[in-house]
Structures are given as structure tokens and as C-alpha cells.
Motif scaffolding. Sequence first.
Motif, PDB file in Angstrom:
ATOM      1  N   THR A  64      63.557  -2.866  39.147  1.00  0.00           N
ATOM      2  CA  THR A  64      64.930  -3.304  39.419  1.00  0.00           C
ATOM      3  C   THR A  64      64.891  -4.585  40.236  1.00  0.00           C
ATOM      4  OG1 THR A  64      67.054  -2.733  40.439  1.00  0.00           O
ATOM      5  CG2 THR A  64      65.099  -1.904  41.542  1.00  0.00           C
ATOM      6  N   SER A  77      69.722  -4.923  37.407  1.00  0.00           N
ATOM      7  CA  SER A  77      70.006  -4.408  38.756  1.00  0.00           C
ATOM      8  C   SER A  77      69.997  -2.889  38.768  1.00  0.00           C
ATOM      9  CB  SER A  77      71.370  -4.907  39.244  1.00  0.00           C
ATOM     10  OG  SER A  77      72.407  -4.214  38.575  1.00  0.00           O
ATOM     11  N   ALA A  78      69.899  -2.350  39.965  1.00  0.00           N
ATOM     12  CA  ALA A  78      69.915  -0.884  40.100  1.00  0.00           C
ATOM     13  C   ALA A  78      71.246  -0.314  39.612  1.00  0.00           C
ATOM     14  CB  ALA A  78      69.666  -0.507  41.559  1.00  0.00           C
ATOM     15  N   ILE A  81      71.056  -0.025  35.955  1.00  0.00           N
ATOM     16  CA  ILE A  81      70.177   1.094  35.578  1.00  0.00           C
ATOM     17  C   ILE A  81      70.939   2.411  35.708  1.00  0.00           C
ATOM     18  CG2 ILE A  81      68.103   2.373  36.270  1.00  0.00           C
ATOM     19  CD1 ILE A  81      66.987  -0.425  37.197  1.00  0.00           C
ATOM     20  N   VAL A  89      63.903   5.001  39.102  1.00  0.00           N
ATOM     21  CA  VAL A  89      63.365   3.666  38.819  1.00  0.00           C
ATOM     22  C   VAL A  89      62.005   3.535  39.513  1.00  0.00           C
ATOM     23  CG1 VAL A  89      64.662   2.596  40.744  1.00  0.00           C
ATOM     24  CG2 VAL A  89      63.769   1.172  38.892  1.00  0.00           C
ATOM     25  N   LYS A 110      63.618  -3.223  46.890  1.00  0.00           N
ATOM     26  CA  LYS A 110      63.986  -2.637  45.590  1.00  0.00           C
ATOM     27  C   LYS A 110      64.323  -1.152  45.742  1.00  0.00           C
ATOM     28  CE  LYS A 110      61.721  -5.998  42.665  1.00  0.00           C
ATOM     29  NZ  LYS A 110      61.050  -6.245  41.409  1.00  0.00           N
TER      30      LYS A 110
END
Length: 249
Positions: A64, A77-78, A81, A89, A110
Motif C-alpha cells: 500500500t 492506497s489502503a 484496498i 495487506v 504503511k
Amino acid sequence: MRRKLAAGNWKMNGTQARLDVLDALNAAHVSTPCDIVICPPAHLLIPAAKACATGAVEIGAQDTHTAAKGAFTGDISAEMIADSGASHVIVGHSERREGYGETDATVCAKAIAAHAVRLTAIVCIGESLAEREAGSALDVIAAQLQGSVPEGSTGDNVVVAYEPIWAIGTGKIPTMAQIGEVHAQLRQDLIARFGPEIGGAIRLLYGGSVKPGNASEIFAVPDVDGALVGGASLAAADFTPIITALADS
Ligand code: PEP
């Protein structure tokens, strides 16, 4: 009691045809006592999450960005996701650390980005062959753990994967004593930092050339709560016996 986890990292492998693997895993592990996470390439996150909507397999991304959004061409990006339906992740895989210069601070950022959107971060750490041969593996791993795992980590939002770089994709694995030594130190360090409840709840995976033939031996090592598996997660015929070995351990 920590629930065991078998995580598969498909890396840059797989087109939509490979989603069949998820169907096979969901069919084979209907009432498994382990968690199962597959991390496909980014373009498969949404169809993979849909394919697993009613199955045991959960979906994770492989990386990410630290930012929620912005001018970062090619990144994910998270929040994106999480929006795909994924729950996990991977951060700090050695292929990201080595290939993209990711530091412990980057990896930690992250993981924090993952936590902000309620993703579980699978934080990878592990020594190089030179560090192992120089006798500094335990020091390197302790520093990576401290620098990569953020404050606020819990057994729900962080998994630590010990992956000696020299064992990834090589067919070589450390001795069981070496794996045991590292995992014991990781557990000790997590408890020292987060206290016995949280430090005792964070799961520790071993990763690096886990195959059906060596899985049982690795899962018998104390404080190995599962595995992060690359090559052998690409086919259900290879990953299923690993999951079964974990369930039986
Ligand atoms: C990995 O990529 O995290 C990994 C452990 O790969 P392999 O199982 O193929 O060694």
C-alpha cells in the motif's frame, strides 16, 4: 490462543483465470480451524474478494502507499484496498525493501495507513544471507521489528512474518532451531514492548520456501503460528496440503 494463519503471496503472478484457485481453496477448507489469506496482484483484488464472499479465504493486497490519495501514479492506497473488499495487506516484503528502497520507517507508515482503514498489516522482516553469515541476524530482526511495527498494534491488526531473504524462492530454509530462535526472540520482544496480552496475541508467520514437504516440520516449531507462502500458494494442489498441515499442527 492464537488462531493459525496460512497466507499466500501471489506476487506478480496470475490473471483472472487463476481465480479458480480461490474456488478450489474455498471448497477444500469449508470448516478449517485456520485463517486463510490470499494476496493476489492488485487487478484481482475485487474479483478475488467477490469470489471469496461466502468462503473461508480472505483477500489481502501486496503493498500500500502511505497516503490516502493523491498524485502517486501507479500506486494503491489502503483505502482503495479496503474498498476492494480485502481485509489484509502485506507491508515491507523484502522484494519491496530491496527493490524500492523501503526502510523500516516506510514500512511502519504503511502499516499505520492500513490500520487507519481497519486492514490487518502483515509486516515482513528478515535478514539477508550476509547478515546471517555475519552472525547479526537476531540484531537485524530485532531492529526491523522495532522500526516496522507501529504503536497501537494488536493481535487483530498486525501479523509479523519472519522471512529470511535467502530462503525466499530459493528452496533453502533455515534449520528448525534457527526458526525457533528467531520466533522466540520476536515473541519476547513483542511482549516486552506491548505487554503479555497484546504481545502474546500477535501472530508470527514463517516465510521462505514453505512447501507441502516441509510444512509440518516448520509448524511444529514453537511460536510459529502459520506461514507466508509464495510459490506454493499459486496452485491449490500445493497450498491445500500446507493449510492441512497447519490445521493439524
Ligand atoms: C514470499 O514471497 O513471501 C515467499 C515466502 O516466497 P516463497 O514461498 O516462494 O519462498
